[in-house]
Design a protein around this motif. Sequence first.
Motif, PDB file in Angstrom:
ATOM      1  N   LEU A   1     -20.933  28.073  51.155  1.00 22.60           N
ATOM      2  CA  LEU A   1     -19.853  28.783  51.492  1.00 22.60           C
ATOM      3  C   LEU A   1     -18.597  28.259  50.933  1.00 22.60           C
ATOM      4  N   ALA A   2     -18.299  26.965  50.584  1.00 22.78           N
ATOM      5  CA  ALA A   2     -17.303  26.356  50.062  1.00 22.78           C
ATOM      6  C   ALA A   2     -17.027  26.709  48.726  1.00 22.78           C
ATOM      7  N   LEU A   3     -18.071  27.001  48.014  1.00 21.47           N
ATOM      8  CA  LEU A   3     -18.146  27.386  46.495  1.00 21.47           C
ATOM      9  C   LEU A   3     -17.707  28.791  46.172  1.00 21.47           C
ATOM     10  N   THR A   4     -17.881  29.724  47.400  1.00 17.56           N
ATOM     11  CA  THR A   4     -18.070  31.033  47.495  1.00 17.56           C
ATOM     12  C   THR A   4     -16.804  31.721  48.318  1.00 17.56           C
ATOM     13  N   ASP A   5     -15.945  30.831  48.674  1.00 15.53           N
ATOM     14  CA  ASP A   5     -14.763  31.290  49.403  1.00 15.53           C
ATOM     15  C   ASP A   5     -15.257  32.085  50.711  1.00 15.53           C
ATOM     16  N   GLY A   6     -16.454  31.318  51.272  1.00 14.15           N
ATOM     17  CA  GLY A   6     -17.184  31.833  52.542  1.00 14.15           C
ATOM     18  C   GLY A   6     -17.697  33.154  52.582  1.00 14.15           C
ATOM     19  N   LYS A   7     -18.069  33.648  51.298  1.00  9.45           N
ATOM     20  CA  LYS A   7     -18.585  34.837  51.122  1.00  9.45           C
ATOM     21  C   LYS A   7     -20.408  34.809  51.145  1.00  9.45           C
ATOM     22  N   GLY A   8     -20.598  33.510  50.532  1.00 12.51           N
ATOM     23  CA  GLY A   8     -22.188  33.441  50.409  1.00 12.51           C
ATOM     24  C   GLY A   8     -22.642  33.734  49.004  1.00 12.51           C
ATOM     25  N   VAL A   9     -23.718  33.592  48.533  1.00 15.85           N
ATOM     26  CA  VAL A   9     -24.012  34.124  47.180  1.00 15.85           C
ATOM     27  C   VAL A   9     -24.831  35.464  47.165  1.00 15.85           C
ATOM     28  N   ASP A  10     -24.798  36.022  45.875  1.00 23.12           N
ATOM     29  CA  ASP A  10     -25.368  37.343  45.991  1.00 23.12           C
ATOM     30  C   ASP A  10     -26.731  37.509  45.956  1.00 23.12           C
ATOM     31  N   ALA A  11     -27.365  36.307  45.334  1.00 21.57           N
ATOM     32  CA  ALA A  11     -28.736  36.101  45.312  1.00 21.57           C
ATOM     33  C   ALA A  11     -29.201  34.704  45.140  1.00 21.57           C
ATOM     34  N   ALA A  12     -30.633  34.193  45.311  1.00 22.94           N
ATOM     35  CA  ALA A  12     -30.795  32.753  45.273  1.00 22.94           C
ATOM     36  C   ALA A  12     -32.245  32.856  44.806  1.00 22.94           C
ATOM     37  N   LEU A  13     -32.653  31.987  44.157  1.00 28.18           N
ATOM     38  CA  LEU A  13     -33.829  31.397  43.556  1.00 28.18           C
ATOM     39  C   LEU A  13     -34.407  30.095  44.316  1.00 28.18           C
ATOM     40  N   ASP A  14     -35.269  30.273  44.935  1.00 26.44           N
ATOM     41  CA  ASP A  14     -35.863  28.808  45.858  1.00 26.44           C
ATOM     42  C   ASP A  14     -36.984  28.470  45.258  1.00 26.44           C
ATOM     43  N   ALA A  15     -36.812  27.426  44.411  1.00 29.90           N
ATOM     44  CA  ALA A  15     -38.271  26.772  43.912  1.00 29.90           C
ATOM     45  C   ALA A  15     -38.694  25.518  44.649  1.00 29.90           C
ATOM     46  N   ILE A  16     -38.074  25.346  45.678  1.00 27.39           N
ATOM     47  CA  ILE A  16     -38.268  24.222  46.542  1.00 27.39           C
ATOM     48  C   ILE A  16     -39.072  24.273  47.800  1.00 27.39           C
ATOM     49  N   GLY A  17     -38.405  25.395  48.848  1.00 25.99           N
ATOM     50  CA  GLY A  17     -38.992  25.803  49.917  1.00 25.99           C
ATOM     51  C   GLY A  17     -39.017  24.635  51.065  1.00 25.99           C
ATOM     52  N   GLY A  18     -39.761  24.392  52.064  1.00 29.88           N
ATOM     53  CA  GLY A  18     -39.696  23.384  52.932  1.00 29.88           C
ATOM     54  C   GLY A  18     -38.392  23.317  53.874  1.00 29.88           C
ATOM     55  N   GLU A  19     -37.841  22.468  54.160  1.00 26.19           N
ATOM     56  CA  GLU A  19     -36.552  22.251  54.943  1.00 26.19           C
ATOM     57  C   GLU A  19     -35.474  23.193  54.268  1.00 26.19           C
ATOM     58  N   LEU A  20     -35.545  23.191  52.972  1.00 23.92           N
ATOM     59  CA  LEU A  20     -34.385  23.945  52.268  1.00 23.92           C
ATOM     60  C   LEU A  20     -34.504  25.696  52.431  1.00 23.92           C
ATOM     61  N   PHE A  21     -35.623  26.130  53.161  1.00 21.60           N
ATOM     62  CA  PHE A  21     -35.929  27.708  52.904  1.00 21.60           C
ATOM     63  C   PHE A  21     -35.031  28.225  53.762  1.00 21.60           C
ATOM     64  N   GLU A  22     -34.669  27.744  55.042  1.00 28.50           N
ATOM     65  CA  GLU A  22     -33.761  28.278  55.849  1.00 28.50           C
ATOM     66  C   GLU A  22     -32.285  28.218  55.491  1.00 28.50           C
TER      67      GLU A  22
END
Length: 325
Positions: A202-223
């Motif tokens: 959010l700090a890097l996107t002026d509070g907007k969030g990203v348009d897309a995400a690729l999650d190659a890790i999962g686990g505790e970083l999923f949410e």
Amino acid sequence: MNAITDQQMDAAVLHAAGSPAEAIVVRPEPLPVLAAGEVLVQVQASGVNPIDVAVAAGFLGSPLPIVPGIDFAGVVVSEGELYGQEVWGSQAYLSWKRPGAHAQYVALPSTWLSRKPKNLSMVEAGAVGRPYITAWQALIKIMDLQPGETILLNGGAGLVGQAAADIARWRGARPIVAGRRPVEGAQDVIDTTAGDLTEAVLALTDGKGVDAALDAIGGELFEPTIKSLRFGGRMVGLLNNSRVEFDPTEIYSHDRHVTGLASLFIDGAEGARVFDQLAPLFERGLLTPPATKTWPLSDAARAYDTVMNGARGVKQVILPFGDAA
């Protein structure tokens, strides 16, 4: 091009399930027998991927013994209209449904072949393989990433993450790389061990969030990855080896779209079409192959062991003919 002098070849063979040292033996094997529609490819370079390590460990239930290896770069040496053509690609059915490319020769359906980019060496072409086809399917086919969009790459220091960042930049999108170690050349980087992932996004996107995400890790970083998406954002997950708990309202109440990519089941002909699209991008310098470390075929088990223990973003590549590549 090396001539075929007899009916045998050197190959890495999985003869048991276990660690690389337990599973892999390098020995002479008969040359592949071609079925209708197949060609014989002399393998000049073949990358080692985490899926290869999983096959060696017995996780995919591959029939044993079998030659592993899903990435390939080489030359067609069987008679026919494709004779002498330099080809490249990656196909998960190799070493799972049929013998793979960690050998001096591999039999492949002609529909699985794509012309190797002229400006890439065999080592470079053999290193592109799995990471790029996975990233392409996720970013281009599933997400349809657009110019000007921002994409979070969770696990961005890995080979798939590097490929995804490369594709995103070519597409005109802005990659935000999240991981546990620094990424050379990345402009927007988040250390996932140093604080809250969502807050950093959010700090890097002026509070907007990203348009897309690729999650190659999962686990505790999923949410946290889901929560980093803007309203209506989309996410593709590649791997989640552990059960996770998350608030489903993070998806429903924000119109977010979450899906997975079963990259094991990408059809061989479809994979070749992806490599046909990648080739001109590499030839024009719009995409760049990863850093590599090469191994002779006799050291295949050591190459696998390096991948199993963390190759730190460097593609391990087997050279079946030593320095022939």
